[in-house]
Design an enzyme around this catalytic site. Structure first.
Site, PDB file in Angstrom:
ATOM      1  N   ASP A   1       9.658   2.740  -0.806  1.00 55.53           N
ATOM      2  CA  ASP A   1       8.391   3.205  -0.027  1.00 55.53           C
ATOM      3  C   ASP A   1       8.777   2.920   1.336  1.00 55.53           C
ATOM      4  O   ASP A   1       8.605   1.895   2.125  1.00 55.53           O
ATOM      5  CB  ASP A   1       7.093   2.962  -0.348  1.00 55.53           C
ATOM      6  CG  ASP A   1       6.121   3.511   0.659  1.00 55.53           C
ATOM      7  OD1 ASP A   1       6.543   4.167   1.408  1.00 55.53           O
ATOM      8  OD2 ASP A   1       5.009   3.295   0.183  1.00 55.53           O
TER       9      ASP A   1
ATOM     10  N   TYR B   1       0.836  -1.201   0.063  1.00 55.56           N
ATOM     11  CA  TYR B   1       0.024   0.004  -0.099  1.00 55.56           C
ATOM     12  C   TYR B   1       0.900   1.358   0.024  1.00 55.56           C
ATOM     13  O   TYR B   1       1.790   1.409   0.935  1.00 55.56           O
ATOM     14  CB  TYR B   1      -0.853   0.011   1.354  1.00 55.56           C
ATOM     15  CG  TYR B   1      -1.766   1.288   1.519  1.00 55.56           C
ATOM     16  CD1 TYR B   1      -3.019   1.491   0.564  1.00 55.56           C
ATOM     17  CD2 TYR B   1      -1.564   2.191   2.401  1.00 55.56           C
ATOM     18  CE1 TYR B   1      -3.503   2.511   0.729  1.00 55.56           C
ATOM     19  CE2 TYR B   1      -2.136   3.392   2.428  1.00 55.56           C
ATOM     20  CZ  TYR B   1      -3.436   3.456   1.844  1.00 55.56           C
ATOM     21  OH  TYR B   1      -4.236   4.620   1.879  1.00 55.56           O
TER      22      TYR B   1
ATOM     23  N   LYS C   1       5.393   9.429   8.189  1.00 52.69           N
ATOM     24  CA  LYS C   1       5.477   8.802   9.731  1.00 52.69           C
ATOM     25  C   LYS C   1       6.159   9.374  10.571  1.00 52.69           C
ATOM     26  O   LYS C   1       6.150  10.534  11.096  1.00 52.69           O
ATOM     27  CB  LYS C   1       5.297   7.452   9.577  1.00 52.69           C
ATOM     28  CG  LYS C   1       3.920   7.067   8.756  1.00 52.69           C
ATOM     29  CD  LYS C   1       3.638   5.610   8.805  1.00 52.69           C
ATOM     30  CE  LYS C   1       2.484   4.945   8.239  1.00 52.69           C
ATOM     31  NZ  LYS C   1       1.266   5.105   8.524  1.00 52.69           N
TER      32      LYS C   1
HETATM   33  N1  HOZ Z   1      -1.189   3.547   6.163  1.00 55.50           N
HETATM   34  C1  HOZ Z   1      -1.834   3.516   7.360  1.00 55.50           C
HETATM   35  C2  HOZ Z   1      -2.146   2.205   7.616  1.00 55.50           C
HETATM   36  N2  HOZ Z   1      -1.115   1.031   7.199  1.00 55.50           N
HETATM   37  C3  HOZ Z   1      -3.145   4.360   7.388  1.00 55.50           C
HETATM   38  C4  HOZ Z   1      -3.211   4.920   8.930  1.00 55.50           C
HETATM   39  C5  HOZ Z   1      -4.670   5.320   8.851  1.00 55.50           C
HETATM   40  O1  HOZ Z   1      -5.202   5.517   7.919  1.00 55.50           O
HETATM   41  O2  HOZ Z   1      -4.877   5.930  10.059  1.00 55.50           O
END
Ligand code: HOZ
Length: 427
Positions: free
Chosen positions: A239, A144, A267
């Site tokens: 990524d 993702y 992050k």
């Molecule tokens: N990429 C995050 C989950 N793997 C998204 C976190 C969120 O949407 O709060």
């Protein structure tokens, strides 16, 4: 455990926001029950609006490697806020965060700050296409990379959890150049290069997959990708939005000794504030406007609050022995969980890389989406609820990773293992 206040707020929130949440993975659709509404966090703990405390292994989905409300981060933010929240002009803080990032990840020779991981990946792909003059990209099933149209193909995280890997609303033309391969399967990548190798701008991947549960790269996989892309004049993009500073202070690229051409970050570099970044080889980064013609911009990019939180967060790696302690804590946690499952006769597949961990309710090895998808998600849901009841907050999906912080000490880890032992036995 009483969660009446959370449930009441959830009812209200659903009237005002789709699913009552600001991002789908936060809903508890995959595990049952209502999502908890959180009023505060400190260290390894979060407290919900019913005053229940939880040991938190979501850590805001990764950023909080120093734990919730770390005094260094909060103090730095309070001071920065008093000086203004955004300038829309360069500030010295951007140079300081760039220095901190580049010192930890020397493959990043130049960096551009953006506001989220999604912005980072969509921008870095535009750059790869601009630099190579090619349009096709390869991504891996179950990885993702945020919610940009061209990347919502066979995606992981919430789209996998909710069974929506190819979202409606994405025009077919937008994804026509997105090819998909299987994680940990070099042959599937080679087959695409054999067909259209001279049209492929880049291969993008999570070098340690964290959005279909946690799946480490098998020996030779990352090096194989490096070799194939180099041979065909394509770029290799890591990524590291999730893995950056989480699987190693220098990210997966340092842990595994592979040099990607470009890297996407997010992050941890924002310490809990909205931020993203992309960077890499100077020659490529100089394609970005205003030096080069590849356009990308943002009103709040590089804003002083996000830069400040990022600087204060990355400073943790200057502390003597901090990484060894994180590795030891992560190992104690995952070993304890695996032992608890074995003692209860529940087959799981577990893994850990640095401060990220995960386990699948599956009796077969998991190496990519095909195998991850065969996990028993219903069992995970029951396990999740049993852990919550005992004050342990895990991501509400089988297909997400867990995160520890410097605040997860022996007490929290031992309590978690004891809770897991109970939860496995009750399955
Ligand atoms: N990429 C995050 C989950 N793997 C998204 C976190 C969120 O949407 O709060």
């Amino acid at each position: 455990m009483i969660t009446a206040n959370s449930s009441a707020l959830y009812e209200k929130a659903k009237q005002k926001m789709p699913g009552g949440v600001s991002s789908p993975v936060r809903a508890f659709n995959a595990v049952g029950g209502d999502p908890l509404f959180i009023k505060s966090g400190r260290g390894a703990y979060m407290t919900d609006v019913d005053d229940n405390d939880y040991i938190d292994y979501v850590m805001s989905w990764g950023p909080l490697i120093r734990g919730h409300a770390h005094p260094d981060v909060i103090t730095a933010l309070q001071q920065a806020t008093a000086l203004g929240t955004s300038y829309g002009a360069p500030s010295p803080l951007e140079i300081d965060l760039a220095d901190a990032v580049m010192e930890l990840m020397p493959n990043i020779e130049m960096v551009r700050f953006v506001n989220s991981g999604t912005e980072a990946t969509m921008s870095v792909l535009r750059l790869a296409r601009a630099f190579t003059g090619r349009n096709k990209i390869i991504k891996f099933q179950g990885n993702y990379h945020g919610h940009a149209d061209m990347l919502l193909v066979a995606a992981g995280s919430g789209v996998a959890t909710l069974g929506l890997p190819n979202s409606p609303g994405v025009p077919p033309a937008t994804v026509a150049d997105t090819l998909t391969a299987q994680f940990n399967d070099l042959d599937s990548v080679q087959a695409l290069f054999d067909q259209v190798g001279d049209e492929i701008a880049a291969v993008i991947l999570e070098p340690v997959s964290g959005n279909m549960g946690l799946i480490p790269p098998q020996d030779g996989f990352l090096q194989g990708l490096r070799d194939i892309t180099a041979k065909h004049g394509s770029l290799l993009i890591f990524d590291e939005v999730m893995t950056g500073f989480r699987v190693h202070p220098g990210g997966a690229q340092t842990r595994y000794g592979i040099k990607p051409d470009l890297t996407a970050l997010g992050k941890v570099i924002g310490g809990g504030l909205p931020v993203g970044a992309y960077g890499g080889r100077k020659e490529i980064m100089e394609m970005v406007a205003p030096v080069g013609p590849m356009y990308q911009a943002g009103t709040l990019s590089g804003n002083p609050l996000a830069m400040t939180a990022g600087i204060a967060t990355l400073a943790v790696f200057k502390q003597e022995g901090v990484w060894d302690r994180l590795e030891a804590a992560g190992e104690k946690l995952i070993t304890g969980i695996a032992q608890a499952a074995a003692d209860a006769g529940v087959p799981i597949q577990h893994s850990r890389v640095g401060t990220m961990f995960g386990f699948f309710f599956n009796d077969q090895p998991v190496s990519g989406w095909h195998s991850a998808a065969t996990s028993d998600t219903e069992k995970f849901g029951r396990f999740h609820r049993a852990m919550l009841e005992q004050g342990v907050y895990l991501a509400p999906s089988q297909f997400e990773a867990g995160f520890i912080s410097t605040k997860h000490g022996d007490q929290e880890i031992e309590k978690t293992i004891a809770a897991a032992a109970q939860a496995f036995k009750a399955l």
